[in-house]
Design an enzyme around this catalytic site. Sequence first.
Site, PDB file in Angstrom:
ATOM      1  N   GLU A 332      47.492   1.762  76.449  1.00 44.28           N
ATOM      2  CA  GLU A 332      47.689   3.157  76.018  1.00 44.28           C
ATOM      3  C   GLU A 332      48.368   4.034  77.076  1.00 44.28           C
ATOM      4  O   GLU A 332      47.942   5.163  77.305  1.00 44.28           O
ATOM      5  CB  GLU A 332      46.340   3.784  75.656  1.00 44.28           C
ATOM      6  CG  GLU A 332      45.637   3.076  74.533  1.00 44.28           C
ATOM      7  CD  GLU A 332      44.271   3.682  74.228  1.00 44.28           C
ATOM      8  OE1 GLU A 332      43.955   3.819  73.052  1.00 44.28           O
ATOM      9  OE2 GLU A 332      43.529   4.011  75.171  1.00 44.28           O
TER      10      GLU A 332
HETATM   11  C1  NGO Z   1      40.686   1.538  73.381  1.00 36.28           C
HETATM   12  C2  NGO Z   1      41.069   2.274  74.645  1.00 36.28           C
HETATM   13  C3  NGO Z   1      39.865   2.701  75.459  1.00 36.28           C
HETATM   14  C4  NGO Z   1      38.810   3.356  74.572  1.00 36.28           C
HETATM   15  C5  NGO Z   1      38.430   2.401  73.466  1.00 36.28           C
HETATM   16  C6  NGO Z   1      37.417   3.030  72.534  1.00 36.28           C
HETATM   17  C7  NGO Z   1      41.488   0.075  74.872  1.00 36.28           C
HETATM   18  C8  NGO Z   1      41.924  -1.215  75.419  1.00 36.28           C
HETATM   19  N1  NGO Z   1      41.830   1.259  75.331  1.00 36.28           N
HETATM   20  O1  NGO Z   1      40.642   0.181  73.842  1.00 36.28           O
HETATM   21  O2  NGO Z   1      40.266   3.570  76.469  1.00 36.28           O
HETATM   22  O3  NGO Z   1      37.676   3.660  75.335  1.00 36.28           O
HETATM   23  O4  NGO Z   1      39.551   1.997  72.707  1.00 36.28           O
HETATM   24  O5  NGO Z   1      37.035   2.223  71.481  1.00 36.28           O
END
Ligand code: NGO
Length: 531
Positions: A332
Amino acid sequence: MSTRNFTVAFFVAVGVLSCKKNPPADLTKQNIIPNPVSATASEGVFELTKGSSIYTEGESAELKQIGQYLADKINPATGFGLMVSSTRGAPGRGNIYLAVSTTDAPLGDEGYELTISRDLVNVTANKPAGLFRAVQTIRQLLPDRIERSSVQPGPWELASGTIRDYPNYSFRGAMLDVGRHFFGVEDVKRFIDLISFYKMNVLHLHLTDDQGWRIEIKSWPNLTAHGGSSEVGGGKGGFYTQEQFKDIVKYAADRYVTIIPEIDTPGHINAALASYPDLNCNGKAPVLYTGTQVGFSTLCARKDITYKFVDDVVRELAELTPGPYVHIGGDESHATKKEDYIVYVNKAQEIVHAHGKQMIGWDEISQSTIKPNTIAQFWSNVAFAKAAVAQGAKIIMSPAKKTYVDMKYDSTTKLGQAWAAYIELEGAYSWDPATYAEGIGKENILGIESPLWTETITTMDEIEYMVFPRMVGYAEIGWSPAAGRSWDEYKVRLGNHAGRLKALDIDYYRSKLVPWADRSDSGGGNPPASR
Ligand code: NGO
């Protein structure tokens, strides 16, 4: 004797008698999770008595430590004070014997053969790790009350026969996000105890995120001094000193669990940006962040200091971590331009290699040129995971829809999130990593990992409620053969496991899908009313 005392004595006596009258079911009908590869029954039972001892083969300190671990697990409830001694060759009647004595290829590094007769509990393995896994089986073959910390009535019998057992995947992990909310050393140790009971062998610690930096880095002290002082919701945060982190690593290693440290970069990095203005492209430090949005922060991929920073952090982490991996995050990074992201991940990979480690990153890293020994952690994007496979990388399977234990069980769960799915126990259990994503087969998969993100999780009780009993199913998916696995069979075994969850004082979710054998609605532990 008062009436009350008489009543208690009566029931204890009846309990003891009924135990005597109920020898353990034969070995093929034992309630073991993860399900062993094979079990065959033979006549009779082995009874552990106060005259028993644990013997380990040869003078190996490592084997003695495993023997002592077993003694420490069974002495409180039995009250026997079993001793651990070394031996050459099998000991006499009534004892437990742990030996690394075989070259039994199918057992691999973690498999074991456990043979129980009237006379002896005999465990052999290729490696000490196999003996440790066998010890978990021995615990589960003893009555549930073996897990209690005060003396319980006997007898302590094990059904006889032979179990041969080894894992389906070499990597069976859990992740704990200590970035969003900080959890101290004792909580992490309990987490390690619980996952290792189910033969899991990896704990991935998500050590940094926008909301907090949790690992002391001596060359960049403000990361923890400032960046460690916050968490979601505005609490005081916290961090592990390097000494504490080493203590966690050792505790895990003693349980044959590898710690994977993750420094989430180039996004999810606000805590570091807030601690060092120079890490920002504009040279200005943002304020600490206590919300739960994602995707707004980035390291400055075009500044040299970024790579000096990553090099220092990875060097210190590599020195603290005997395991083969350093996880650099990579998820992300919405605030990083794609061309910068590619440059960044390629350079981070060089740095991790230069410090003698293999890089792990979330599935997005496959947009860069990743090396075959780099590992991509599939969480969301199948195309990214496949692109990693196409570059020769192995995959850790953590699909959010199946393995994210921050997901609510159903719409009534108070804790957690629901963006990926509601994950009831059946959904958590009834899938196969090797067929989940078309184009990613068993040969591409290193193993399975279940992450607990902690945006909404603040206490150990809450960790346990979200993690258990889903984790028990992931452990089985990772360890047991895929063929023949069925929810209908598993849910009965899980239901019969209720007494053990309770004896371990695990504060678990009492799913209505499971026929809990203790038939009480109150659940294990004491769930906070808010859930
Ligand atoms: C995503 C995000 C995290 C969040 C999570 C919550 C990934 C790999 N990045 O997973 O920062 O905490 O969802 O479900």
